[in-house]
Design a protein around this motif. Structure first.
Motif, PDB file in Angstrom:
ATOM      1  N   LYS A 118       0.867  -1.181   0.000  1.00 18.96           N
ATOM      2  CA  LYS A 118       0.000   0.000   0.000  1.00 18.96           C
ATOM      3  C   LYS A 118       0.904   1.231   0.000  1.00 18.96           C
ATOM      4  O   LYS A 118       1.742   1.391   0.886  1.00 18.96           O
ATOM      5  CB  LYS A 118      -0.897  -0.001   1.224  1.00 18.96           C
ATOM      6  N   TYR A 120       0.890   5.571  -1.545  1.00 23.24           N
ATOM      7  CA  TYR A 120       0.084   6.647  -2.108  1.00 23.24           C
ATOM      8  C   TYR A 120      -1.383   6.234  -2.007  1.00 23.24           C
ATOM      9  O   TYR A 120      -1.822   5.816  -0.940  1.00 23.24           O
ATOM     10  CB  TYR A 120       0.500   6.974  -3.542  1.00 23.24           C
ATOM     11  N   ASP A 121      -2.128   6.303  -3.100  1.00 25.96           N
ATOM     12  CA  ASP A 121      -3.534   5.893  -3.078  1.00 25.96           C
ATOM     13  C   ASP A 121      -3.726   4.517  -3.696  1.00 25.96           C
ATOM     14  O   ASP A 121      -4.824   4.179  -4.143  1.00 25.96           O
ATOM     15  CB  ASP A 121      -4.396   6.906  -3.851  1.00 25.96           C
ATOM     16  N   TYR A 122      -2.666   3.725  -3.737  1.00 27.98           N
ATOM     17  CA  TYR A 122      -2.715   2.411  -4.375  1.00 27.98           C
ATOM     18  C   TYR A 122      -2.670   1.296  -3.342  1.00 27.98           C
ATOM     19  O   TYR A 122      -2.056   1.434  -2.282  1.00 27.98           O
ATOM     20  CB  TYR A 122      -1.539   2.237  -5.347  1.00 27.98           C
ATOM     21  N   GLU A 148      -9.251  -1.732  -5.190  1.00 32.34           N
ATOM     22  CA  GLU A 148      -9.889  -0.646  -4.383  1.00 32.34           C
ATOM     23  C   GLU A 148      -9.907  -1.009  -2.930  1.00 32.34           C
ATOM     24  O   GLU A 148     -10.027  -2.099  -2.516  1.00 32.34           O
ATOM     25  CB  GLU A 148     -11.306  -0.409  -4.891  1.00 32.34           C
TER      26      GLU A 148
END
Length: 148
Positions: A118, A120-122, A148
């Motif tokens: 995990k 950043y936003d990933y 997601e």
């Protein structure tokens, strides 16, 4: 005759369990070496944006495949490492970075590793294949997906 077979069978149990312990110990040593390669080179290289570390753990002709946010992804190790070097690293950005080793399976000179990274936003899931080449565990293939 039954007694001879029973004795032979009983004598075979300790021998097979001894062989199992030897294989388990060897795989444990190899698993530790792979874990070290992941933590000291792969994860650290990604977190810091350190291409020198990544070049140490990737086989020069390794390939990467997958999808990110539904878009197909394909790169050579060289392209991937260059991309890591050209982006702002999670370390410099102060961004979250949470790598997790889910599993490591070793058979002889190959290993399959499942990771969750995990950053950043990933939320990446990686399946990485290692091969022990000249005594060193190297990444020869990486597949990834972002969930997601």
């Amino acid at each position: 005759m039954k007694i001879v077979l029973l004795i032979a069978w009983l004598l075979g149990i300790p021998l097979s369990s001894h062989a199992q312990k030897i294989n388990t110990m060897k795989n444990s040593t190899e698993e530790t070496a792979i874990r070290t390669a992941l933590e000291q080179y792969y994860f650290k290289g990604i977190f810091e944006g350190n291409t020198t570390l990544l070049k140490e753990v990737f086989f020069k002709d390794a390939l990467l495949f997958g999808d990110i946010k539904g878009v197909a992804y394909y790169k050579t190790a060289e392209q991937y490492i260059e991309g890591v070097g050209n982006r702002v690293s999670p370390e410099k950005a102060g961004a979250p970075f949470h790598p997790e080793i889910i599993s490591i399976d070793v058979i002889n000179s190959i290993a399959s590793v499942k990771l969750n990274v995990k950053m950043y936003d990933y939320n990446y899931y990686n399946f990485i294949t290692f091969h022990k080449i000249n005594g060193k565990w190297l990444i020869v293939n990486k597949t990834l997906t972002d969930v997601e």
